[in-house]
Design a protein around this motif. Structure first.
Motif, PDB file in Angstrom:
ATOM      1  N   GLY A 195       0.811  -1.201   0.000  1.00 15.15           N
ATOM      2  CA  GLY A 195       0.000   0.000   0.000  1.00 15.15           C
ATOM      3  C   GLY A 195       0.852   1.261   0.000  1.00 15.15           C
ATOM      4  N   ALA A 196       0.199   2.391  -0.215  1.00 17.95           N
ATOM      5  CA  ALA A 196       0.893   3.686  -0.249  1.00 17.95           C
ATOM      6  C   ALA A 196       1.603   3.974   1.072  1.00 17.95           C
ATOM      7  CB  ALA A 196      -0.105   4.792  -0.561  1.00 17.95           C
ATOM      8  N   ASP A 197       1.081   3.397   2.168  1.00 16.52           N
ATOM      9  CA  ASP A 197       1.694   3.614   3.480  1.00 16.52           C
ATOM     10  C   ASP A 197       2.779   2.584   3.790  1.00 16.52           C
ATOM     11  OD1 ASP A 197       0.169   1.357   3.837  1.00 16.52           O
ATOM     12  OD2 ASP A 197      -0.992   2.142   5.531  1.00 16.52           O
ATOM     13  N   GLY A 198       3.080   1.693   2.833  1.00 18.67           N
ATOM     14  CA  GLY A 198       4.131   0.697   3.020  1.00 18.67           C
ATOM     15  C   GLY A 198       3.654  -0.620   3.600  1.00 18.67           C
ATOM     16  N   ARG A 199       2.373  -0.704   3.980  1.00 24.26           N
ATOM     17  CA  ARG A 199       1.853  -1.953   4.541  1.00 24.26           C
ATOM     18  C   ARG A 199       1.689  -3.005   3.451  1.00 24.26           C
ATOM     19  NH1 ARG A 199      -3.269  -2.286   7.112  1.00 24.26           N
ATOM     20  NH2 ARG A 199      -3.993  -1.126   5.328  1.00 24.26           N
TER      21      ARG A 199
END
Length: 85
Positions: A33-37
């Motif tokens: 994801g965009a948040d790195g998850r």
């Protein structure tokens, strides 16, 4: 972003579906994801209309976050394997 091996696998399945070789598709894949998850996404779809050559012209489908069910399944399999060892 999809890992390259995931992209190749999904592209091959979708090519078969769009060529009319399959009536539906269902696949799960990893994505960052965009948040790195790390996420697991599940997509399903069915052709509801086709052209004269059998290729889909109208598709109905669903794209859902399957991260939690995937993580639970992974944990259960690991626990079973530990219990059987």
């Amino acid at each position: 972003t999809l890992p390259p091996e995931e992209r190749r696998r999904i592209d091959a399945r979708m090519a078969a579906f769009l060529a009319g070789d399959a009536s539906s598709f269902r696949h799960a894949f990893r994505r960052v994801g965009a948040d790195g998850r790390r996420l697991w996404i599940e997509e399903t779809g069915t052709a509801v209309e086709r052209d004269a050559n059998g290729r889909p012209t109208r598709i109905v489908g669903l794209c859902a976050d399957a991260t939690e069910p995937h993580d639970v399944e992974t944990a259960l399999v690991a626990e079973r394997d530990r219990a059987e060892a």
